[in-house]
Write a protein that holds these residues in place. Structure first.
Motif, PDB file in Angstrom:
ATOM      1  N   GLY A 105       0.852  -1.186   0.000  1.00 37.26           N
ATOM      2  CA  GLY A 105       0.000   0.000   0.000  1.00 37.26           C
ATOM      3  C   GLY A 105       0.882   1.228   0.000  1.00 37.26           C
ATOM      4  N   GLU A 160      -3.806  -3.418   4.843  1.00 33.65           N
ATOM      5  CA  GLU A 160      -3.721  -3.402   3.376  1.00 33.65           C
ATOM      6  C   GLU A 160      -4.172  -4.731   2.779  1.00 33.65           C
ATOM      7  OE1 GLU A 160      -3.105  -0.806   1.466  1.00 33.65           O
ATOM      8  OE2 GLU A 160      -2.866   0.454   3.240  1.00 33.65           O
ATOM      9  N   LYS A 162      -7.907  -5.459   2.211  1.00 34.19           N
ATOM     10  CA  LYS A 162      -8.600  -4.747   1.135  1.00 34.19           C
ATOM     11  C   LYS A 162      -8.849  -5.660  -0.065  1.00 34.19           C
ATOM     12  CE  LYS A 162      -6.671  -0.194   2.329  1.00 34.19           C
ATOM     13  NZ  LYS A 162      -5.779   0.917   1.880  1.00 34.19           N
ATOM     14  N   ILE A 210      -4.955  -5.203  -3.387  1.00 31.46           N
ATOM     15  CA  ILE A 210      -3.694  -5.122  -2.644  1.00 31.46           C
ATOM     16  C   ILE A 210      -2.634  -4.544  -3.572  1.00 31.46           C
ATOM     17  CG2 ILE A 210      -1.889  -6.420  -1.438  1.00 31.46           C
ATOM     18  CD1 ILE A 210      -4.054  -8.563  -0.855  1.00 31.46           C
TER      19      ILE A 210
END
Length: 391
Positions: free
Chosen positions: A330, A352, A355, A358
């Protein structure tokens, strides 16, 4: 959009029940096309036929004919004859030269086509020409896809509105080279054959050729980029905008394929920069993208960055130097020139990796060359799909 292109779809009622699985797309005589195909030495019969016909440029209507469920690959001389017989049938029905008809087959390898049933189904497609939608076409070319993939875009060049429509399929056996599983992109912007082919190749290299689901390349990979040649514009003046606009369509289709990768729950973007060439950067990025350890960590939402740099170091790139390696997950620096970042925490990495998308960045030097590869995670569902694909 693109009213001069006519679509006809039908169902063979074999592998997918009553769902559309067979389609014909008809372009008028002013249309031109570019084709990119699998570099796998094991090619399907339709790909062999397309390669023989692509450079013939007959000023007549042009036809794309697609069947889903059977790849017509590893079928020898009989497979090629079967495709040619279906082309002959469609040629007769539509009064179009056989040289202007390209066949595409996608699905199971090693099974002969049911030419009798497909001939009847393609006949239904010809009867339906002009009655089906782009969404119908996108659905008709799917195999193990869970949803259709279609992108529509309008952009302006001066006072002219340019239309672009892209349709694609593919969720597994994806690491293409000069193609993807199946993709068809259409526009009404008038381009020369040279301009069209160059745009196609350049954009494919950074989109469809920059994705990987499982590191395997299909024998049927095909990408067609066609223009109806309706709208004239100043290509030289607007070259950058034209390329960027088409790039966005190809890129969005590529992302849709990765997000619908077999069993995928994550889109992973791996950006590698700093090496002496794009090829070297891409080689490192692909090594990370195809690492089962990286992909399973992504599925488990475990920011195991040691797996990332280990895969990168295994790319066999001579200029790779751990002292130059910087890694971000991230926006968070993990390594800075080979040293642990004091700012990084495991909690940041976990956030991160939770999510849907990535982002991983690897920098290996001062060069401006950058490669971006997109991949998916590796889940139990991928194994389930591929362990009983033919049953």
């Amino acid at each position: 959009m693109l009213k001069d292109i006519k679509i006809g779809c039908a169902s063979s009622k074999t592998k997918y029940g009553t769902r559309f699985d067979t389609s014909i797309v008809k372009l008028e005589k002013e249309a031109i096309w570019s084709g990119l195909f699998t570099s796998n030495k094991f090619k399907s019969a339709p790909v062999e036929i397309c390669l023989e016909k692509m450079n013939k440029n007959i000023a007549e209507p042009k036809i794309l004919m697609v069947n889903a469920g059977n790849a017509n690959a590893a079928t020898g001389k009989k497979g090629k004859k079967d495709s040619e017989k279906l082309i002959e049938d469609v040629s007769f029905l539509l009064n179009v030269s056989k040289d202007n008809i390209l066949p595409f087959s996608t699905g199971v390898v090693g099974e002969l086509l049911d030419t009798k049933k497909l001939s009847q189904t393609f006949k239904k497609c010809t009867d339906q020409l002009g009655k089906n939608s782009w969404e119908d076409f996108a659905n008709a070319i799917m195999t193990t896809d869970t949803r259709h993939k279609i992108v529509k875009k309008v952009f302006k060049l001066g006072n002219q509105k340019i239309n672009v429509i892209g349709v694609a399929k593919g969720v597994g056996m994806i690491e293409p080279n000069m193609a993807t599983t199946l993709s068809f992109i259409f526009t009404d912007l008038k381009l020369s054959k040279i301009q069209l082919k160059k745009l196609h190749r350049d954009i494919c290299d950074q989109t469809f050729n920059a994705i990987s689901i499982d590191g395997d390349q299909s024998p049927s990979d095909s990408s067609i980029f066609a223009t109806t040649s309706e709208i004239k514009s100043d290509f030289k003046k607007y070259h950058k905008k034209i390329k960027n606009s088409f790039f966005e369509v190809f890129k969005e289709l590529a992302e849709k394929m990765v997000l619908d990768g077999e069993g995928a729950t994550k889109l992973i973007k791996i950006k590698v920069s700093g090496l002496s060439s794009y090829a070297a950067s891409k080689k490192v990025a692909l090594k990370v993208a195809n690492s089962p350890l990286v992909k399973t960590a992504a599925y488990g939402e475990d920011p195991n960055w040691g797996r990332i740099i280990t895969a990168a170091g295994n790319a066999d790139v001579k200029e790779f130097d751990m002292k130059n390696l910087s890694l971000k997950i991230g926006v968070h620096p993990v390594l800075v020139r080979g040293n642990l970042s004091p700012k990084y925490s495991e909690a940041q990495g976990k956030k991160e990796f939770r999510k849907k998308t990535i982002n991983i960045e690897i920098n290996l030097g001062k060069s401006k060359h950058t490669a971006l590869i997109m991949t998916s995670d590796l889940s139990p569902e991928y194994i389930s799909i591929n362990s009983d694909y033919r049953s």
